[in-house]
Design a protein around this motif. Structure first.
Motif, short mmCIF file in Angstrom:
data_model
loop_
_atom_site.label_atom_id
_atom_site.label_comp_id
_atom_site.label_asym_id
_atom_site.label_seq_id
_atom_site.Cartn_x
_atom_site.Cartn_y
_atom_site.Cartn_z
N LYS A 88 0.83 -1.21 0.00
CA LYS A 88 0.00 0.00 0.00
C LYS A 88 0.87 1.26 0.00
O LYS A 88 0.56 2.24 -0.68
N LYS B 3 3.03 -3.66 9.88
CA LYS B 3 1.92 -2.95 10.51
C LYS B 3 2.03 -1.45 10.20
O LYS B 3 3.09 -0.84 10.40
N SER C 24 -10.06 6.65 0.39
CA SER C 24 -9.48 5.32 0.53
C SER C 24 -8.48 5.23 1.68
O SER C 24 -8.12 4.14 2.11
N LYS D 178 -8.89 5.92 4.79
CA LYS D 178 -9.52 5.30 5.95
C LYS D 178 -9.55 3.79 5.78
O LYS D 178 -9.32 3.03 6.73
N GLU D 179 -9.81 3.33 4.56
CA GLU D 179 -9.84 1.90 4.28
C GLU D 179 -8.46 1.28 4.45
O GLU D 179 -8.34 0.17 4.96
N GLU E 214 -7.91 0.82 8.13
CA GLU E 214 -8.79 -0.19 8.73
C GLU E 214 -8.53 -1.59 8.21
O GLU E 214 -8.55 -2.56 8.98
N LYS E 215 -8.29 -1.73 6.90
CA LYS E 215 -8.21 -3.07 6.29
C LYS E 215 -6.80 -3.56 6.02
O LYS E 215 -6.57 -4.76 5.97
N PHE E 216 -5.87 -2.64 5.82
CA PHE E 216 -4.54 -3.06 5.40
C PHE E 216 -3.44 -2.67 6.38
O PHE E 216 -2.26 -2.77 6.06
N SER E 217 -3.81 -2.25 7.56
CA SER E 217 -2.80 -1.76 8.50
C SER E 217 -1.92 -2.88 9.04
O SER E 217 -0.77 -2.67 9.37
N ASN F 83 -0.46 -6.82 8.32
CA ASN F 83 -0.36 -7.95 7.41
C ASN F 83 -1.06 -9.15 8.02
O ASN F 83 -0.93 -9.41 9.21
N PRO F 84 -1.83 -9.91 7.23
CA PRO F 84 -2.51 -11.08 7.78
C PRO F 84 -1.52 -12.00 8.50
O PRO F 84 -0.47 -12.33 7.95
#
Length: 353
Positions: free
Chosen positions: A132, A262, A274, A276-277, A280-283, A285-286
């Motif tokens: 990102k 992170k 985007s 904010k997304e 929230e979603k990519f901050s 790593n899984p």
């Protein structure tokens, strides 16, 4: 299906074998492993039901292997990579690709001559937060780059270095700059571009090894930006962080965590919906027991071998990172600022003491 062999079954082999042997990489399959220490080879081979070899020639003679992951000590990467190339096998080599620039050049030439691809493992480029941040860079959101910083504050005690005789040696390993911080140094160069000069210093603070466990450096980039490297394995009692900070005239991003996994800070002068997304979603790593970016990295390798696409980190990219690391060591030995490109004269990296 790309069929892999693993050369070297030490500490890092767990990540590679779990992914390839556990069928986590679409289009890839683990076929065989090799290590002169029979117990190590047998343990991984038995876990995944593949063949175990104890000498490189035996594994490379197999016709059912398309690519080999070279996971041996860094000082052995050149000879093992070139042996794989001569056998007609594609090569995935762990970082750093070599310890001397001449060896890196020989590896690139050998693979080119044999018509095989050479990949250097830089899996953190595939961490979701890094992806990102790179998208923001490519979109010009940072504007003029001002300052880049990487911090590696990890814990590697004497027991870690005592696991294998090659650890912490000039001839086979190098210190924190070559081993633990090489991913972060690569990341700094990937985001900020060509380095003009470096000035570094180091010390061996808490362990008994030939090389450094702590180093700091300043960098001048061709763009005019400045860079800072802070790297140590002397954090106690445990790991603290592995981070990248990118400061530009129009925004600042910090990717932290233990392994640049992170998003700690994400702000731009010109905010987008985007953003904010992203937070929230990519901050983060899984989470994965298989390493943060290795799975995406191997998937990239398979795609490159399947359709002959360009590798994100090939031999030339791996060499570029090694040249920067070599310059850091040259500066440490001379006490002087070192310009890129240069001819190593005092750097002890890759030379037996």
């Amino acid at each position: 299906m790309i069929r892999f062999g693993l050369l070297g079954c030490g500490r890092i082999a767990k990540r590679h074998s779990d992914l390839l042997g556990g069928n986590f990489i679409e289009g890839a399959k683990l076929v065989a492993v090799c290590d002169p220490e029979r117990a190590r080879a047998d343990a991984i081979a038995g876990k995944f039901g593949v063949a175990a070899h104890y000498d490189i020639d035996g594994m490379l003679s197999r016709k059912d292997i398309d690519a080999v992951a070279v996971l041996t000590p860094s000082g052995l990467h050149p000879q093992h990579t070139m042996a794989c190339a001569r056998a007609g096998k594609h090569v995935v080599v762990e970082k750093p690709m070599a310890l001397r620039l001449q060896d890196a050049d020989d590896m690139i030439r050998a693979c080119d001559a044999a018509g095989v691809k050479l990949f250097v493992v830089k899996q953190n480029r595939f961490n979701v937060p890094i992806v990102k941040a790179r998208e923001a860079l490519d979109a010009g959101r940072f504007g003029k780059l001002v300052l880049g910083t990487v911090r590696v504050r990890w814990c590697r005690d004497q027991a870690y270095y005592d696991q294998d005789a090659w650890r912490g040696t000039w001839a086979q390993d190098g210190g924190v700059l070559t081993n633990q911080a090489s991913h972060h140094i690569d990341m700094l160069e990937w985001f900020f571009g060509d380095v003009v000069s470096v000035h570094a210093r180091s010390t061996t603070a808490l362990v008994k090894i030939e090389t450094e466990d702590t180093a700091v450096a300043t960098l001048n980039f061709r763009s005019g930006a400045l860079g800072i490297i802070e790297a140590t394995t002397a954090a106690r009692p445990g790991d603290l962080e592995g981070s990248l900070s990118i400061l530009g005239e129009k925004g600042t991003v910090e990717v932290g965590g233990f392994a640049m996994n992170k998003i700690q800070h994400w702000r731009f002068v010109n905010e987008l919906p985007s953003d904010k997304e992203v937070i929230e979603k990519f901050s983060v790593n899984p989470p994965s027991v298989y390493g943060f970016g290795h799975q995406a990295y191997y998937q990239h390798v398979v795609e490159c071998l399947s359709d002959r696409g360009a590798a994100l980190v090939d031999g030339l990219q791996g060499r570029k990172s090694l040249e920067l690391i070599s310059a850091l060591y040259e500066s440490i030995e001379t006490g002087q600022e070192v310009s890129l490109h240069f001819v190593p004269r005092r750097s002890r990296l890759g030379v037996a003491s």
